[in-house]
Scaffold this motif. Sequence first.
Motif, PDB file in Angstrom:
ATOM      1  N   LYS A  60       0.821  -1.214   0.000  1.00  0.00           N
ATOM      2  CA  LYS A  60       0.000   0.000   0.000  1.00  0.00           C
ATOM      3  C   LYS A  60       0.856   1.266   0.000  1.00  0.00           C
ATOM      4  O   LYS A  60       0.549   2.215  -0.714  1.00  0.00           O
ATOM      5  CB  LYS A  60      -0.951  -0.003   1.190  1.00  0.00           C
ATOM      6  CG  LYS A  60      -2.143  -0.913   0.972  1.00  0.00           C
ATOM      7  CD  LYS A  60      -3.216  -0.629   1.997  1.00  0.00           C
ATOM      8  CE  LYS A  60      -4.485  -1.328   1.620  1.00  0.00           C
ATOM      9  NZ  LYS A  60      -5.510  -0.422   1.184  1.00  0.00           N
ATOM     10  N   VAL A  61       1.915   1.280   0.782  1.00  0.00           N
ATOM     11  CA  VAL A  61       2.784   2.450   0.839  1.00  0.00           C
ATOM     12  C   VAL A  61       3.381   2.745  -0.538  1.00  0.00           C
ATOM     13  O   VAL A  61       3.589   3.901  -0.898  1.00  0.00           O
ATOM     14  CB  VAL A  61       3.900   2.247   1.899  1.00  0.00           C
ATOM     15  CG1 VAL A  61       5.019   3.250   1.753  1.00  0.00           C
ATOM     16  CG2 VAL A  61       3.304   2.326   3.297  1.00  0.00           C
ATOM     17  N   ASN A  62       3.607   1.686  -1.310  1.00  0.00           N
ATOM     18  CA  ASN A  62       4.187   1.846  -2.638  1.00  0.00           C
ATOM     19  C   ASN A  62       3.148   1.918  -3.749  1.00  0.00           C
ATOM     20  O   ASN A  62       3.501   1.920  -4.929  1.00  0.00           O
ATOM     21  CB  ASN A  62       5.190   0.719  -2.905  1.00  0.00           C
ATOM     22  CG  ASN A  62       6.424   0.890  -2.052  1.00  0.00           C
ATOM     23  OD1 ASN A  62       7.177   1.831  -2.240  1.00  0.00           O
ATOM     24  ND2 ASN A  62       6.610   0.003  -1.094  1.00  0.00           N
ATOM     25  N   GLY A  63       1.850   1.994  -3.372  1.00  0.00           N
ATOM     26  CA  GLY A  63       0.778   2.176  -4.349  1.00  0.00           C
ATOM     27  C   GLY A  63       0.551   0.998  -5.273  1.00  0.00           C
ATOM     28  O   GLY A  63       0.185   1.190  -6.437  1.00  0.00           O
ATOM     29  N   LEU A  64       0.737  -0.212  -4.778  1.00  0.00           N
ATOM     30  CA  LEU A  64       0.625  -1.398  -5.620  1.00  0.00           C
ATOM     31  C   LEU A  64      -0.636  -2.227  -5.363  1.00  0.00           C
ATOM     32  O   LEU A  64      -0.683  -3.411  -5.702  1.00  0.00           O
ATOM     33  CB  LEU A  64       1.879  -2.276  -5.432  1.00  0.00           C
ATOM     34  CG  LEU A  64       3.201  -1.597  -5.780  1.00  0.00           C
ATOM     35  CD1 LEU A  64       4.371  -2.472  -5.375  1.00  0.00           C
ATOM     36  CD2 LEU A  64       3.249  -1.263  -7.257  1.00  0.00           C
ATOM     37  N   GLU A  65      -1.657  -1.613  -4.783  1.00  0.00           N
ATOM     38  CA  GLU A  65      -2.884  -2.355  -4.474  1.00  0.00           C
ATOM     39  C   GLU A  65      -3.506  -2.992  -5.711  1.00  0.00           C
ATOM     40  O   GLU A  65      -4.104  -4.066  -5.624  1.00  0.00           O
ATOM     41  CB  GLU A  65      -3.945  -1.456  -3.824  1.00  0.00           C
ATOM     42  CG  GLU A  65      -3.557  -0.847  -2.520  1.00  0.00           C
ATOM     43  CD  GLU A  65      -3.002   0.557  -2.674  1.00  0.00           C
ATOM     44  OE1 GLU A  65      -3.113   1.330  -1.710  1.00  0.00           O
ATOM     45  OE2 GLU A  65      -2.447   0.892  -3.742  1.00  0.00           O
ATOM     46  N   THR A  66      -3.383  -2.339  -6.863  1.00  0.00           N
ATOM     47  CA  THR A  66      -3.986  -2.888  -8.082  1.00  0.00           C
ATOM     48  C   THR A  66      -3.389  -4.248  -8.429  1.00  0.00           C
ATOM     49  O   THR A  66      -4.081  -5.090  -8.999  1.00  0.00           O
ATOM     50  CB  THR A  66      -3.833  -1.921  -9.270  1.00  0.00           C
ATOM     51  OG1 THR A  66      -2.459  -1.600  -9.452  1.00  0.00           O
ATOM     52  CG2 THR A  66      -4.638  -0.647  -9.040  1.00  0.00           C
ATOM     53  N   LEU A  67      -2.142  -4.469  -8.088  1.00  0.00           N
ATOM     54  CA  LEU A  67      -1.515  -5.772  -8.290  1.00  0.00           C
ATOM     55  C   LEU A  67      -2.268  -6.850  -7.506  1.00  0.00           C
ATOM     56  O   LEU A  67      -2.584  -7.912  -8.042  1.00  0.00           O
ATOM     57  CB  LEU A  67      -0.049  -5.733  -7.846  1.00  0.00           C
ATOM     58  CG  LEU A  67       0.688  -7.055  -7.764  1.00  0.00           C
ATOM     59  CD1 LEU A  67       0.947  -7.604  -9.159  1.00  0.00           C
ATOM     60  CD2 LEU A  67       1.982  -6.892  -7.007  1.00  0.00           C
ATOM     61  N   ILE A  68      -2.573  -6.568  -6.253  1.00  0.00           N
ATOM     62  CA  ILE A  68      -3.275  -7.534  -5.404  1.00  0.00           C
ATOM     63  C   ILE A  68      -4.703  -7.743  -5.907  1.00  0.00           C
ATOM     64  O   ILE A  68      -5.194  -8.875  -5.937  1.00  0.00           O
ATOM     65  CB  ILE A  68      -3.264  -7.073  -3.928  1.00  0.00           C
ATOM     66  CG1 ILE A  68      -1.823  -6.967  -3.416  1.00  0.00           C
ATOM     67  CG2 ILE A  68      -4.074  -8.015  -3.050  1.00  0.00           C
ATOM     68  CD1 ILE A  68      -1.014  -8.244  -3.472  1.00  0.00           C
ATOM     69  N   LEU A  69      -5.370  -6.678  -6.307  1.00  0.00           N
ATOM     70  CA  LEU A  69      -6.739  -6.806  -6.827  1.00  0.00           C
ATOM     71  C   LEU A  69      -6.754  -7.638  -8.108  1.00  0.00           C
ATOM     72  O   LEU A  69      -7.668  -8.445  -8.323  1.00  0.00           O
ATOM     73  CB  LEU A  69      -7.340  -5.425  -7.054  1.00  0.00           C
ATOM     74  CG  LEU A  69      -7.520  -4.580  -5.787  1.00  0.00           C
ATOM     75  CD1 LEU A  69      -7.932  -3.157  -6.151  1.00  0.00           C
ATOM     76  CD2 LEU A  69      -8.506  -5.214  -4.832  1.00  0.00           C
ATOM     77  N   LYS A  70      -5.743  -7.480  -8.933  1.00  0.00           N
ATOM     78  CA  LYS A  70      -5.641  -8.270 -10.158  1.00  0.00           C
ATOM     79  C   LYS A  70      -5.415  -9.749  -9.824  1.00  0.00           C
ATOM     80  O   LYS A  70      -6.010 -10.631 -10.439  1.00  0.00           O
ATOM     81  CB  LYS A  70      -4.494  -7.743 -11.028  1.00  0.00           C
ATOM     82  CG  LYS A  70      -4.369  -8.436 -12.348  1.00  0.00           C
ATOM     83  CD  LYS A  70      -3.295  -7.803 -13.207  1.00  0.00           C
ATOM     84  CE  LYS A  70      -3.209  -8.541 -14.542  1.00  0.00           C
ATOM     85  NZ  LYS A  70      -2.160  -7.992 -15.381  1.00  0.00           N
ATOM     86  N   ILE A  71      -4.583 -10.015  -8.843  1.00  0.00           N
ATOM     87  CA  ILE A  71      -4.328 -11.393  -8.414  1.00  0.00           C
ATOM     88  C   ILE A  71      -5.615 -12.030  -7.887  1.00  0.00           C
ATOM     89  O   ILE A  71      -5.889 -13.199  -8.166  1.00  0.00           O
ATOM     90  CB  ILE A  71      -3.205 -11.441  -7.364  1.00  0.00           C
ATOM     91  CG1 ILE A  71      -1.873 -11.092  -8.020  1.00  0.00           C
ATOM     92  CG2 ILE A  71      -3.136 -12.807  -6.693  1.00  0.00           C
ATOM     93  CD1 ILE A  71      -0.737 -10.863  -7.048  1.00  0.00           C
ATOM     94  N   GLN A  72      -6.422 -11.268  -7.128  1.00  0.00           N
ATOM     95  CA  GLN A  72      -7.696 -11.798  -6.626  1.00  0.00           C
ATOM     96  C   GLN A  72      -8.580 -12.279  -7.768  1.00  0.00           C
ATOM     97  O   GLN A  72      -9.223 -13.320  -7.664  1.00  0.00           O
ATOM     98  CB  GLN A  72      -8.447 -10.742  -5.819  1.00  0.00           C
ATOM     99  CG  GLN A  72      -7.922 -10.524  -4.438  1.00  0.00           C
ATOM    100  CD  GLN A  72      -8.702  -9.447  -3.694  1.00  0.00           C
ATOM    101  OE1 GLN A  72      -9.335  -8.575  -4.292  1.00  0.00           O
ATOM    102  NE2 GLN A  72      -8.646  -9.507  -2.375  1.00  0.00           N
TER     103      GLN A  72
END
Length: 80
Positions: A60-72
């Motif tokens: 989250k600090v590095n703004g990579l939440e979209t990576l996790i949402l894509k993995i979901q």
Amino acid sequence: MELGLDKQHLIALAHYRMPFGKYKGRYLVNLPEPYLVWFNQKGFPTRRLGEMLRSMHEIKVNGLETLILKIQKEFPVNKP
């Protein structure tokens, strides 16, 4: 900074839910960033939960939440 996250860890992280408290049942990716910052300042829990929260904080600090949402979406949990 090297996170050392492998594919299986990222998939598990994407589907890990908060087990207690105000945000019980929420995916860690959906926790508010200030909550993760608070854990970072006060100390993460021990064991797997702490490892997952620490990883999510870095994401989250590095703004990579979209990576996790894509993995979901790409790697859904198989329930029996």
